[in-house]
Design an enzyme around this catalytic site. Structure first.
Site, PDB file in Angstrom:
ATOM      1  N   GLU A  61       0.793  -1.223   0.000  1.00 25.28           N
ATOM      2  CA  GLU A  61       0.000   0.000   0.000  1.00 25.28           C
ATOM      3  C   GLU A  61       0.830   1.280   0.000  1.00 25.28           C
ATOM      4  OE1 GLU A  61      -2.894  -0.281   3.147  1.00 25.28           O
ATOM      5  OE2 GLU A  61      -3.905  -1.970   2.189  1.00 25.28           O
ATOM      6  N   GLU A 102      -5.974  -8.201  -0.135  1.00 24.72           N
ATOM      7  CA  GLU A 102      -6.601  -7.973   1.171  1.00 24.72           C
ATOM      8  C   GLU A 102      -8.049  -7.587   0.965  1.00 24.72           C
ATOM      9  OE1 GLU A 102      -4.798  -5.113   3.866  1.00 24.72           O
ATOM     10  OE2 GLU A 102      -2.798  -5.892   3.440  1.00 24.72           O
TER      11      GLU A 102
HETATM   12  C1  FCB Z   1      -4.775  -2.328   5.281  1.00 24.19           C
HETATM   13  C2  FCB Z   1      -3.436  -2.763   5.812  1.00 24.19           C
HETATM   14  C3  FCB Z   1      -3.515  -3.833   6.848  1.00 24.19           C
HETATM   15  C4  FCB Z   1      -4.672  -3.636   7.781  1.00 24.19           C
HETATM   16  C5  FCB Z   1      -5.937  -3.424   7.008  1.00 24.19           C
HETATM   17  C6  FCB Z   1      -7.166  -3.279   7.851  1.00 24.19           C
HETATM   18  O1  FCB Z   1      -4.709  -1.030   4.796  1.00 24.19           O
HETATM   19  O2  FCB Z   1      -2.630  -3.217   4.772  1.00 24.19           O
HETATM   20  O3  FCB Z   1      -2.279  -3.869   7.519  1.00 24.19           O
HETATM   21  O4  FCB Z   1      -4.417  -2.598   8.634  1.00 24.19           O
HETATM   22  O5  FCB Z   1      -5.805  -2.290   6.206  1.00 24.19           O
END
Ligand code: FCB
Length: 451
Positions: free
Chosen positions: A175, A360
């Protein structure tokens, strides 16, 4: 309330191509326990120690003690029937001062960890930087200093020399938007700066660091080399031109900055017009490096934002407003259609053939233990709706290869401390006991091979 949600998933792994990968994701600082095994201090330790940043000053000193309990945790990944495990390595564990001396105990830990992942038949997806910058490098300006690309490459080379032979895929940075903008402009993550020049430099250096480390991954033959971006759907809060402009800027700095840089070797003109005065000299010369070919792109997706103009504020004049969709415990609106949008958008930007993963996706919920069980049906509903979007995107021809749930375990949720639970598995932060939630069992059922 929970009872109005489903008890099981509406999909089965047979609904997906045979080589489609289901996984769970974690990150080092959030689970390992920074105090163990000779790791150095990182800028999240100091951010958390600064009053006002994190509830109670919670930090990752112990976290889930995954450092000692990784075997049990990986058993939970395997027993759920998952195919892959996405995790990160801590730079400060490998090199406590960020450069130079290597902490052998730290490299040994990642060696054992990767072996343990492979032994369970799981594909290891490594992230090299998931936000914990060694403090001595933060002292030298961190991501604002152009030298970080070389420091980062040295660390990556040391670690990959040891574990690169067994990795399935590697992403240099988790990210980049969070590393740069959230942390240097919004001030909400370490190092907590609110400075347009620092943020703009970080926006550039994070991509340069990504590119330099891609070269290391390739030189070491350490699995498929990719990139992981968090994309957030941005819509204007109302019908005004001012909100439309604000939403476009938000989308520009959040999403297009990174996608256009890696896919087309250019920064979006509308964002550049505002940020160029703050970029480092010679930034144009780095763009060809930044656009080096990728083997895959990962999308982290959680929510949407409704954006309005914020009159009277300095650049960028945007304000986030809250819409009327149901929200998770983070206060994030649940908007699965945004995932479909980004899957199609990334496929279009990257030429339609490049493998894409959802690296994710997940939600924080109240998740209380009642009579020894955690009935997180709201999470099942959330994941199910997003997996449905993934299936639709596949049907539309998006080359989607896998889907990872965030997260395996309840963990240290950064500026929220231990208050927000994202896990498929509940963690009691006193006893450190792990307890699979209903979503973990439901996922196991959905992934169980048909006889
Ligand atoms: C993302 C992150 C992860 C976690 C989630 C909820 O942005 O990569 O580490 O904090 O959010």
């Amino acid at each position: 309330m929970q009872n109005s949600f489903p008890e099981s998933f509406s999909f089965h792994r047979d609904d997906f191509p045979a080589d489609f990968v289901f996984g769970a994701a974690t990150s080092a600082y959030q689970i390992e326990g920074r105090q163990f095994g000779g790791a150095g201090s990182c800028h999240w330790d100091t951010f958390a120690a600064t009053p006002g940043n994190v509830p109670r000053g919670d930090d990752g000193a112990r976290a889930c003690d995954h450092y000692h309990r990784y075997a049990e945790d990986l058993d939970l990944v395997a027993a759920a029937g998952l195919d892959a495990y996405r995790f990160s390595a801590s730079w400060a564990r490998v090199m406590p001062r960020g450069t130079g001396e290597v902490n052998v105990e730290g490299v040994d830990f990642y060696d054992r960890l990767v072996d343990a992942i492979c032994e369970r038949g799981l594909q290891p997806f490594l992230t090299l930087y998931h936000w914990e910058l060694p403090s001595p490098l933060a002292d030298r300006g961190g991501w604002c200093n152009a030298d970080i690309a070389a420091w980062f490459a040295d660390y990556a080379d040391v670690l990959l020399a040891r574990i690169g032979d067994r990795l399935h895929a590697v992403a240099p940075i988790n990210e980049p938007w969070c590393v740069a903008w959230l942390s240097h402009f919004l001030g909400l993550h370490a190092p907590g700066l609110r400075d347009i020049r620092a943020a703009t430099r970080a926006l550039h250096h994070v991509l340069l660091g990504h590119a330099r480390v891609l070269e290391v991954v390739r030189a070491r033959g350490a699995g498929a080399a990719g990139a992981v971006f968090n994309f957030e759907y941005a819509a204007p809060a109302d019908g005004s031109d001012a909100s439309a402009r604000a939403a476009r800027f938000y989308d520009g700095v959040y999403n297009r900055w990174f996608l256009e840089a890696v896919c087309h070797g250019a920064y979006p003109a509308d964002v550049l017009e505002l940020l160029e005065p703050h970029l480092p000299d010679g930034w144009q010369d780095d763009l060809a490096t930044i656009a080096a070919p990728l083997d895959w792109i990962g999308i982290n997706y959680y929510t949407r934002k409704l954006i309005a103009a914020a009159p009277g504020r300095a650049l960028p004049a945007v304000a986030e407003t809250v819409g009327d969709l149901p929200q998770t415990s983070m206060g994030w609106e649940i908007y699965p259609a945004g995932l479909g949008e980004f899957l199609r958008r990334v496929a279009a930007a990257s030429g339609g053939k490049l493998p894409i993963y959802v690296t994710e996706n997940g939600m924080a919920g109240a998740d209380e233990v009642v009579a020894g069980a955690i009935d997180d049906r709201a999470r099942i509903a959330y994941l199910d709706a997003h997996v449905a979007e993934a299936r639709r995107a596949l049907a539309d021809g998006v080359p989607l290869k896998g889907y990872f749930v965030w997260s395996l375990l309840d963990n240290y949720e950064w500026a929220c401390g231990y208050d927000k639970r994202f896990g498929l598995v509940h963690v009691d932060f006193d006893s450190l006991e792990r307890r699979p939630k209903r979503s973990w069992y439901a996922l196991r059922d959905a992934l169980r091979p048909t006889a």
